[in-house]
Enzyme design. Structure first.
Site, PDB file in Angstrom:
ATOM      1  N   LYS A  23      17.863-116.868   4.937  1.00 49.25           N
ATOM      2  CA  LYS A  23      17.507-115.562   5.518  1.00 49.25           C
ATOM      3  C   LYS A  23      17.881-115.557   7.000  1.00 49.25           C
ATOM      4  O   LYS A  23      17.040-115.637   7.896  1.00 49.25           O
ATOM      5  CB  LYS A  23      16.020-115.264   5.299  1.00 49.25           C
ATOM      6  CG  LYS A  23      15.713-113.765   5.440  1.00 49.25           C
ATOM      7  CD  LYS A  23      14.414-113.403   4.783  1.00 49.25           C
ATOM      8  CE  LYS A  23      13.970-111.983   5.057  1.00 49.25           C
ATOM      9  NZ  LYS A  23      14.891-110.941   4.598  1.00 49.25           N
ATOM     10  N   GLU A  68      23.114-108.103  -4.809  1.00 42.51           N
ATOM     11  CA  GLU A  68      21.803-107.606  -4.377  1.00 42.51           C
ATOM     12  C   GLU A  68      22.025-106.432  -3.436  1.00 42.51           C
ATOM     13  O   GLU A  68      23.170-106.067  -3.144  1.00 42.51           O
ATOM     14  CB  GLU A  68      21.007-108.711  -3.679  1.00 42.51           C
ATOM     15  CG  GLU A  68      21.668-109.210  -2.412  1.00 42.51           C
ATOM     16  CD  GLU A  68      20.887-110.302  -1.693  1.00 42.51           C
ATOM     17  OE1 GLU A  68      19.654-110.361  -1.864  1.00 42.51           O
ATOM     18  OE2 GLU A  68      21.523-111.068  -0.953  1.00 42.51           O
ATOM     19  N   LEU A 101      19.532-113.562  -1.864  1.00 50.84           N
ATOM     20  CA  LEU A 101      18.315-114.090  -1.254  1.00 50.84           C
ATOM     21  C   LEU A 101      17.239-114.146  -2.340  1.00 50.84           C
ATOM     22  O   LEU A 101      17.095-113.188  -3.116  1.00 50.84           O
ATOM     23  CB  LEU A 101      17.850-113.156  -0.128  1.00 50.84           C
ATOM     24  CG  LEU A 101      16.588-113.626   0.595  1.00 50.84           C
ATOM     25  CD1 LEU A 101      16.893-114.788   1.531  1.00 50.84           C
ATOM     26  CD2 LEU A 101      15.956-112.482   1.370  1.00 50.84           C
ATOM     27  N   TYR A 150      14.951-115.228  10.017  1.00 44.99           N
ATOM     28  CA  TYR A 150      13.845-114.293  10.157  1.00 44.99           C
ATOM     29  C   TYR A 150      13.078-114.186   8.858  1.00 44.99           C
ATOM     30  O   TYR A 150      13.540-114.639   7.797  1.00 44.99           O
ATOM     31  CB  TYR A 150      14.337-112.917  10.624  1.00 44.99           C
ATOM     32  CG  TYR A 150      15.010-112.065   9.561  1.00 44.99           C
ATOM     33  CD1 TYR A 150      16.281-112.363   9.089  1.00 44.99           C
ATOM     34  CD2 TYR A 150      14.357-110.951   9.020  1.00 44.99           C
ATOM     35  CE1 TYR A 150      16.893-111.576   8.126  1.00 44.99           C
ATOM     36  CE2 TYR A 150      14.960-110.158   8.053  1.00 44.99           C
ATOM     37  CZ  TYR A 150      16.230-110.472   7.614  1.00 44.99           C
ATOM     38  OH  TYR A 150      16.832-109.696   6.653  1.00 44.99           O
TER      39      TYR A 150
HETATM   40  N1  PDD Z   1      14.884-107.784   3.537  1.00 46.36           N
HETATM   41  N2  PDD Z   1      17.880-109.379  -0.191  1.00 46.36           N
HETATM   42  C1  PDD Z   1      18.143-109.109   1.103  1.00 46.36           C
HETATM   43  C2  PDD Z   1      19.545-109.160   1.566  1.00 46.36           C
HETATM   44  C3  PDD Z   1      17.089-108.797   1.975  1.00 46.36           C
HETATM   45  O1  PDD Z   1      17.357-108.555   3.270  1.00 46.36           O
HETATM   46  C4  PDD Z   1      15.766-108.732   1.473  1.00 46.36           C
HETATM   47  C5  PDD Z   1      14.590-108.401   2.346  1.00 46.36           C
HETATM   48  C6  PDD Z   1      15.540-109.019   0.121  1.00 46.36           C
HETATM   49  C7  PDD Z   1      14.169-109.000  -0.485  1.00 46.36           C
HETATM   50  O2  PDD Z   1      13.398-110.090  -0.047  1.00 46.36           O
HETATM   51  P1  PDD Z   1      11.809-109.999   0.036  1.00 46.36           P
HETATM   52  O3  PDD Z   1      11.336-109.538  -1.288  1.00 46.36           O
HETATM   53  O4  PDD Z   1      11.396-111.376   0.365  1.00 46.36           O
HETATM   54  O5  PDD Z   1      11.475-109.004   1.140  1.00 46.36           O
HETATM   55  C8  PDD Z   1      16.625-109.343  -0.686  1.00 46.36           C
HETATM   56  C9  PDD Z   1      13.863-107.536   4.534  1.00 46.36           C
HETATM   57  C10 PDD Z   1      12.724-106.741   4.024  1.00 46.36           C
HETATM   58  C11 PDD Z   1      14.525-106.942   5.758  1.00 46.36           C
HETATM   59  O6  PDD Z   1      15.600-107.417   6.100  1.00 46.36           O
HETATM   60  O7  PDD Z   1      13.960-106.035   6.370  1.00 46.36           O
END
Ligand code: PDD
Length: 301
Positions: free
Chosen positions: A165, A198, A223, A49
């Site tokens: 992801k 994270e 991620l 996703y």
């Molecule tokens: N999540 N780490 C994890 C485990 C995440 O699920 C996310 C983002 C990030 C940050 O990634 P980015 O800056 O590309 O949004 C780091 C999204 C927002 C979610 O699952 O809703």
């Protein structure tokens, strides 16, 4: 058609309107949007996703999100369901049909529908594509950022390929719920060496007493957040000292500032960690400056 609002926890408040979802080639009312019971996303979490910010009705950092999507698909050997240019059109159409101004776009691609068998389905099985988009209340999000959030530490218990992801988010779900039950907004995974990897849905950062901004390298342990990548540019533009290295919870407790980054929160100050105030317990200057300048560095098509 009368719209409806799902209940959501802050920082979002969904704005009521009739929503449309894209499901496998069709735009359907959100309430009727379904995938088959034998979709491999449903049966095995066999999919990936992306969550992309929409700002002023435009996708933010679409190129990087699409690059990461293609990488995630490649790592899992799921084929791209349509050419990137066609996908870009569907993303825009979904944003437009939902009249999203400031909000988020969600895109999920799974290995498709097939008779249940753990191994890959027969060649030719089409990947499933679901895209939704919704507005959120930007004022409320800004209000949340002016207050900052609390985080808790939880043991890292995820597989080693969290750089993909994937929709397999059970540890993240349990970690986020643990945070909620502790009165916090985010949980930071802490590895066997006591170092933060994270957040459950965000990247984790601290600012040391000396003023260095610290975040874990984007190897296979986290991620590679798109927001993280952009914030690295903002840090460079400000001439701040960056240390891309793992940090411990003890360092975080003693930090001057802490914050998290994600497409849904941009740069969100952290003001409490495991119940202890960070710095003076208010959003830090560096986190606030990075948040303020973040969108100047993000790409908007
Ligand atoms: N999540 N780490 C994890 C485990 C995440 O699920 C996310 C983002 C990030 C940050 O990634 P980015 O800056 O590309 O949004 C780091 C999204 C927002 C979610 O699952 O809703």
């Amino acid at each position: 058609m009368v719209g409806y609002a799902l209940r959501a926890n802050p920082p979002y408040t969904e704005i009521s309107l009739s929503r449309i979802a894209y499901v496998n080639g069709r735009y359907v009312p959100h309430r009727d949007a379904c995938v088959h019971v034998e979709d491999r996303g449903y049966q095995f979490s066999d999919g990936v996703y992306e969550v992309c910010e929409v700002r002023a009705a435009r996708l933010v950092d679409e190129r990087r999100h699409m690059d990461r999507l293609e990488r995630s698909l490649k790592e899992l050997r799921i084929s791209m369901p349509m050419p990137r240019s066609a996908l870009a059109m569907v993303l825009r159409e979904t944003v437009a049909r939902n009249r999203v101004r400031d909000g988020i776009l969600y895109l999920q691609i799974t290995r498709g529908v097939a008779r249940r068998d753990h191994a890959f389905p027969p060649p030719g099985t089409l990947p499933s594509v679901v895209i939704t988009a919704k507005n959120y209340d930007l004022d409320r999000l800004e209000q949340g950022a002016s207050e900052g959030i609390a985080v808790i530490g939880v043991p890292e218990n995820r597989w080693p390929r969290v750089d993909i992801k994937s929709v397999s988010l059970l540890p993240n779900v349990l970690a986020k719920q643990a945070a909620r039950e502790a009165g916090a907004k985010e949980a930071w995974f802490v590895d066997a060496e006591g170092r933060v990897t994270e957040g459950s849905s965000s990247n984790a950062w601290i600012v040391t007493r000396e003023g260095a901004v610290v975040t874990r390298p984007a190897d296979f342990g986290i991620l590679r957040g798109i927001t993280r990548t952009v914030v690295l540019d903002v840090i460079a533009a400000h001439g701040l000292t960056l240390e891309e290295r793992a940090f411990t919870m003890e360092e975080a407790y003693a930090a001057r500032e802490a914050f998290v980054t994600s497409a849904t929160q941009f740069v969100m100050p952290v003001v409490r960690i495991d119940g202890r105030p960070v710095g003076n317990g208010a959003p830090g200057l560096i986190a606030s400056a990075l948040r303020r300048d973040y969108h100047d560095h993000a790409e908007t098509a």
